[in-house]
Design an enzyme around this catalytic site. Sequence first.
Site, mmCIF file in Angstrom:
data_model
loop_
_atom_site.group_PDB
_atom_site.id
_atom_site.type_symbol
_atom_site.label_atom_id
_atom_site.label_comp_id
_atom_site.label_asym_id
_atom_site.label_seq_id
_atom_site.Cartn_x
_atom_site.Cartn_y
_atom_site.Cartn_z
ATOM 1 N N SER A 177 5.757 12.822 6.099
ATOM 2 C CA SER A 177 6.755 11.996 5.434
ATOM 3 C C SER A 177 7.996 11.963 6.312
ATOM 4 O O SER A 177 8.322 12.941 6.987
ATOM 5 C CB SER A 177 7.086 12.593 4.068
ATOM 6 O OG SER A 177 8.387 12.210 3.676
ATOM 7 N N LYS A 233 5.465 17.432 3.475
ATOM 8 C CA LYS A 233 4.393 16.520 3.081
ATOM 9 C C LYS A 233 3.296 16.362 4.129
ATOM 10 O O LYS A 233 3.553 16.358 5.327
ATOM 11 C CB LYS A 233 4.958 15.125 2.780
ATOM 12 C CG LYS A 233 5.750 15.033 1.506
ATOM 13 C CD LYS A 233 4.933 15.335 0.253
ATOM 14 C CE LYS A 233 3.955 14.246 -0.079
ATOM 15 N NZ LYS A 233 4.624 13.022 -0.527
ATOM 16 N N GLU A 273 -5.659 6.212 1.662
ATOM 17 C CA GLU A 273 -4.865 5.262 0.874
ATOM 18 C C GLU A 273 -4.982 3.848 1.432
ATOM 19 O O GLU A 273 -5.128 2.871 0.701
ATOM 20 C CB GLU A 273 -3.396 5.687 0.856
ATOM 21 C CG GLU A 273 -3.153 6.965 0.056
ATOM 22 C CD GLU A 273 -1.753 7.501 0.303
ATOM 23 O OE1 GLU A 273 -0.796 6.871 -0.139
ATOM 24 O OE2 GLU A 273 -1.628 8.556 0.957
ATOM 25 N N HIS A 316 -13.914 10.455 -17.206
ATOM 26 C CA HIS A 316 -12.548 10.167 -17.701
ATOM 27 C C HIS A 316 -11.505 11.007 -16.953
ATOM 28 O O HIS A 316 -10.454 11.302 -17.508
ATOM 29 C CB HIS A 316 -12.432 10.437 -19.206
ATOM 30 C CG HIS A 316 -13.539 9.840 -20.007
ATOM 31 N ND1 HIS A 316 -13.464 8.587 -20.567
ATOM 32 C CD2 HIS A 316 -14.775 10.315 -20.318
ATOM 33 C CE1 HIS A 316 -14.604 8.318 -21.204
ATOM 34 N NE2 HIS A 316 -15.417 9.345 -21.060
#
Length: 470
Positions: A286, A292, A299, A159
């Site tokens: 970024s 970043k 992804e 979970h």
Amino acid sequence: MKKRSPVSRSGRFNQSAAEALIQFTESVSFDWRLWRQDIVGSMAHARMLKKVGILNKKELDEILRGLEQIGDEIDAGSFEWDPALEDVHMNIEAALTQRAPAGAKLHTSRSRNDQVALDMRMWVRDDLIALVEDLRSLQHELVQLGRKTFPTAIPGYTHLQRAQPVPFAHHLLAYVEMFQRDLERFSDAFDRVNVCPLGSGALAGSTVKLDRAMVARELGFVDHEDQPRLSQNSMDAVSDRDFVVEFMSNAALTAVHLSRLSEDLILWSSAEFNFIRIADAYTTGSSLMPQKKNPDLAELTRGKSGRVIGNLMSLLTLLKGLPMTYNRDLQEDKERLFDGSDTLHGCLRIMAAMTAHITINEESCHQAAHDPDLLATDLADYLVQKKVPFRDAHHLVGAVVGLAQKKGVALNQLTLRDLKSVDSRFQRDALSVFSLERALKARSTVGSPGLRSVKQQLTAWQRRLSDERS
Ligand code: ARG
């Protein structure tokens, strides 16, 4: 160059094809990728036609030479594909006939329906082997990372909540197991794909006595005893694409496994987890936020799994309403197949490359894995050793957790007196449960994340993969 008229329109038609029709129906812009299979298949068919007396030696030689030349030109990029000739099959045949008049005999007892089924089976066959290779490479990198990081532990999650400690390598080996099943599914599929459909004609075979076994042998459609494997029903052979669906179904499942691995890597590389570091070369920045460092490769791999699943859905939908036998709809299988294959190869390769450039953050892993809450279950197991039924032990340790929270201390900071206030069966040795080393050592049954068994697994996988790759 003057427009060649499609072979399939000769004779019956009084009008040439409308430009719009040509544009809408052509498939050569994507099925050109079947050219190798098409040429090799045609060569085998031609040799067989010679054997059964349709071609003489001179004609066969002329055809073989022509096909070889065309293959060289395609390979060199100098072959001119013509959309007016619809597909890869007609382009190659028309070019052959232009240079070798005997080429006009090549289509004897053959239809594009069995020809395309043949080409697709050969293409899928090659790709299954290539995918198995890519999967092995990824498994290899995961095992290497496991070995490099052993015996560092992290929390295992259910979970997405901290659950129990596991060696980082155990988590990686879970994916090695998944990819092994994927790999086996691809290899199992090989046998079902490896059946020669040539000789089925348009749908009803041929009146010419063909030697199908000869073609099958020449193209490697043989079983483990070297016996030719021939499709047994001409209608089935030209109309089903279940082998493409099976391929894509395996591909989709592999993509799902890759997507889950990606998700783990994305979480682990976040500041919140901070378990791993992906090398700069495999991350992106970024355009706005200078600090970043993004795990774009993971992804995109997660995102691209959607394409492969989509391809599977497209193929199933494509087939479901088709009457027997061949229908032009089937042409739509190719872009799905090629896209699924390209996407999966791309994801497997980038994941392997990125995995080779991952390092572990020992400090954060150490801290997280030493969270004493992770060993609450071990404390319940302790009571079980003292003959307490597990359900009661679970309840009692729940009360211990509650007590620690009330007192605002970590579970392993409770005193023996605290424990005894919950249940008198807690003894002096109860607190020794809160040792990560002990906890990992205690997990010794097959498949458990005990250090010994994980180390054995790493060694076994290392050996297995290097044997299979050599
Ligand atoms: N390009 C076609 C396909 O991929 C080849 C078979 C064409 N057959 C036909 N009867 N029009 O399905």
